[in-house]
Design an enzyme around this catalytic site. Structure first.
Site, short mmCIF file in Angstrom:
data_model
loop_
_atom_site.label_atom_id
_atom_site.label_comp_id
_atom_site.label_asym_id
_atom_site.label_seq_id
_atom_site.Cartn_x
_atom_site.Cartn_y
_atom_site.Cartn_z
N ASP A 78 0.81 -1.22 0.00
CA ASP A 78 0.00 0.00 0.00
C ASP A 78 0.84 1.26 0.00
OD1 ASP A 78 -2.09 -1.74 0.13
OD2 ASP A 78 -3.15 -0.69 1.72
N CYS A 119 1.28 -8.30 5.16
CA CYS A 119 0.91 -6.90 4.99
C CYS A 119 -0.50 -6.69 4.44
CB CYS A 119 1.92 -6.20 4.07
SG CYS A 119 3.56 -6.06 4.80
N ASP A 120 -1.05 -5.52 4.81
CA ASP A 120 -2.17 -4.89 4.15
C ASP A 120 -3.32 -5.84 3.82
OD1 ASP A 120 0.45 -3.06 2.72
OD2 ASP A 120 -0.89 -2.33 4.26
N LYS A 121 -3.60 -6.10 2.54
CA LYS A 121 -4.75 -6.90 2.16
C LYS A 121 -4.46 -8.40 2.17
CE LYS A 121 -6.02 -3.07 2.01
NZ LYS A 121 -4.67 -2.74 2.32
N CYS A 192 5.32 -2.54 8.38
CA CYS A 192 5.68 -1.23 8.94
C CYS A 192 5.43 -1.19 10.45
CB CYS A 192 4.92 -0.12 8.23
SG CYS A 192 5.36 -0.01 6.49
N GLU A 444 -6.65 4.30 -0.29
CA GLU A 444 -6.31 4.88 1.01
C GLU A 444 -5.96 6.36 0.88
OE1 GLU A 444 -3.25 2.64 2.91
OE2 GLU A 444 -4.63 1.07 3.55
N SER A 470 -5.13 4.74 5.54
CA SER A 470 -4.06 3.88 6.01
C SER A 470 -4.16 3.80 7.53
CB SER A 470 -2.71 4.46 5.62
OG SER A 470 -1.67 3.88 6.36
#
Length: 556
Positions: A78, A119-121, A192, A444, A470
């Site tokens: 992202d 991560c993310d999705k 992150c 985002e 985010s």
């Protein structure tokens, strides 16, 4: 075993012949076949190390008595995809991940699946696959990144870079200072380092009971994660023997508890979108109004970046997610402590020996940051089906906000308005036609929220959108406004200068115009043509549902 479908009987001789070509031995046919669903990809820091990680997983599965078969899903970073057309592929990638995992698992009749997300999705996509296929499953993610440190010793994370851009553009930071942040914010592999979407979901997996304790906070570079893998492989083989499946673990009570941890840690607003999607795949009819009920009974115990300077590494050193879960388990009625988990033990049994090691990083319930959770769903005539705000990342002095709408029909236009100084103190920035359908893909909005914060306006300007944020976003930022503008939602008829009132205490967001005026505007509204007319995003836009239902795809 499920895998008998492809390895037992005379008519399966051709299948066995092909299996032998992959290295399977005759004696292996009596062992469980276990899919290793990996998400290794070079361009994502949280995933670049997962090729080696998977080798440890496969060896652990062999030691536990299974036969591993690795396969991959796609991934989108992202942070790298943000600010351009790439971000519109991020949320839709979740569906591709779930679909691709389902395809491999069901086509090859695995007895169990060891998922490696980060991560993310990717984490929610794999969780959706797990409850959809309902094959015994366990998760161990790649782990969070070590926290960054500037050359003068200040803690850094990715949000420091985004906000640094806004500070530099407004003259509050030199180019050299920004370069120092840029070079030091992301020092290692891993997701992150703050309580952004990836780490929010990886922490929630501990509460869901789908990952072993420690999954959310043991850093990616630590050898401790290898022990998690070995433990998880044993758990998985035992689950296969006992036929314990994801839907035995993920129930309506489990979803409540996932939101409870989210509240206690001030997780990303994206977790609402993803947890609703997971509930949908598990065929749980989860009412979004329950989220605020959970918030009312769960205190805000741990402020992590972007709400503070603390990283996931700090949380781990303070006792980890286990210490937070234990604190909740020992509160009357906060969570369902006797639920089953992948370990074979109950939720409380998993964490009963955990302790808070640092009362500043993880507060005890008597000294919570707030008696209510760090996320809220706001309702009102702008958002009849809700909008989500990370109240834990809003300055505590702000309980209400009255402002004047300034309208932007896209994120890019809004960012230009913020950077040019068009957005001023007292504005409510409205970014619309960026929802699941209108975006398409619900991009985002970290760049606009970071630009507002970087200019020192996070207490003086609000932002609302039918897109999303985010996990690194902070300030008075309301996302997921539903119904979205592209479906005729009220956010699509707000006009420049309209007064908007946001009440965080009562969880309302209101357009201060009469009902008659609002109805007249709705009659005059004309649906705009789709932004994307071919390819995956065009198909996605036609099938995707509202953020209030998790942004899942229609199947009927």
């Amino acid at each position: 075993m499920r895998s008998d479908m492809i390895k037992k009987g005379i008519d399966r001789a051709p299948h066995r012949s092909l299996l032998y070509a992959t290295g399977v031995k005759l004696e292996d046919l009596e062992k469980p076949f276990i899919g290793v669903c990996n998400s290794y990809i070079d361009i994502i820091p949280g995933h670049m190390h997962l090729n080696g990680f998977a080798q440890v997983v496969k060896e652990a599965i062999r030691e536990a008595g299974g036969i591993p078969f690795e396969f991959n899903t796609i991934g989108v970073d992202d942070g790298i995809a943000m600010g351009h057309i790439g971000m519109r592929y991020s949320l839709p990638s979740r569906e591709l991940i779930a679909d691709s995992a389902e395809t491999v698992i069901n086509a090859h009749w695995f007895d169990g699946v060891f998922y490696i997300p980060n991560c993310d999705k990717i984490t929610p996509g794999m969780l959706m696959s797990a409850v959809r296929t309902n094959v015994p499953s366990v998760f161990v993610s790649g782990g969070p990144m070590e926290a960054g440190i500037s050359s003068d010793g200040k803690p850094l994370s990715l949000v420091s870079v985004f906000e640094g851009v806004g500070a530099h553009q407004s003259g509050r930071m030199s180019a050299q200072e920004l370069l120092d942040i840029e070079a030091n914010a992301c020092p290692t592999c891993g997701s992150c380092s703050g309580m952004f979407t990836a780490n929010s979901m990886n922490s929630l997996m501990e509460m869901l009971g789908m990952a072993p304790p420690g999954n959310g906070t043991i850093v990616a570079t630590s050898a401790e994660r290898h022990q998690l893998i070995k433990d998880a492989a044993k758990y998985l083989v035992e689950m296969i023997k006992k036929d314990i499946k994801p839907r035995d673990i993920i129930t309506e009570d489990t979803i409540d508890d996932a939101f409870a941890l989210d509240m206690a840690m001030g997780g990303s607003t994206n977790t609402v979108l993803h947890t609703l999607a997971i509930a949908n795949e598990a065929e749980i009819d989860y009412d979004i109004n329950r989220i605020n009920k959970v918030a009312e009974r769960v205190p805000y115990l741990s402020k992590i970046s972007p709400a503070s300077d603390y990283s996931m590494q700090d949380v781990h050193n303070a006792g980890g997610v286990s210490a937070i879960i234990k604190e909740l388990c020992e509160m009357e009625g906060a969570v369902h402590r006797d639920r089953i988990t992948v370990t074979g033990k109950s939720l409380y049994e998993n964490v009963k020996d955990a302790h808070i090691q640092n009362d500043d990083v993880i507060r005890r319930r008597e000294k919570a940051h707030s008696p209510v959770g760090g996320l809220s769903v706001l309702f009102g005539n702008i958002a009849p089906n809700g909008g989500v705000i990370k109240v834990g990342a809003v300055d505590p002095s702000i309980e209400t906000f009255m402002g004047e709408a300034i309208i932007y029909e896209s994120q890019d236009d809004a960012l230009s308005g913020i950077e040019s100084g068009e957005v001023k103190e007292g504005h409510v920035v409205v970014i619309r036609y960026e929802g699941p359908k209108g975006g398409p893909g619900m991009p985002e909005m970290l760049a606009p929220t970071a630009a507002i914060a970087g200019r020192g306006l996070e207490k003086k300007v609000a932002l609302m959108t039918d897109g999303r944020f985010s996990g690194a976003s902070r300030g008075i930022s309301i996302g997921h406004v539903s119904p979205e503008a592209a479906e005729g939602g009220p956010i699509g008829v707000i006009q420049n200068g309209d007064p908007i009132f946001i009440d965080l205490t009562n969880r309302t967001i209101s357009l201060m115009v009469s009902e008659d005026e609002l109805n007249e505007r709705k009659k005059e509204w004309v649906q705009p043509p789709p932004k994307i007319k071919k390819g995956y995003l065009a198909r996605y836009a036609k099938l995707v549902t509202s953020a209030s239902t998790g942004g899942v795809l229609k199947t009927e």
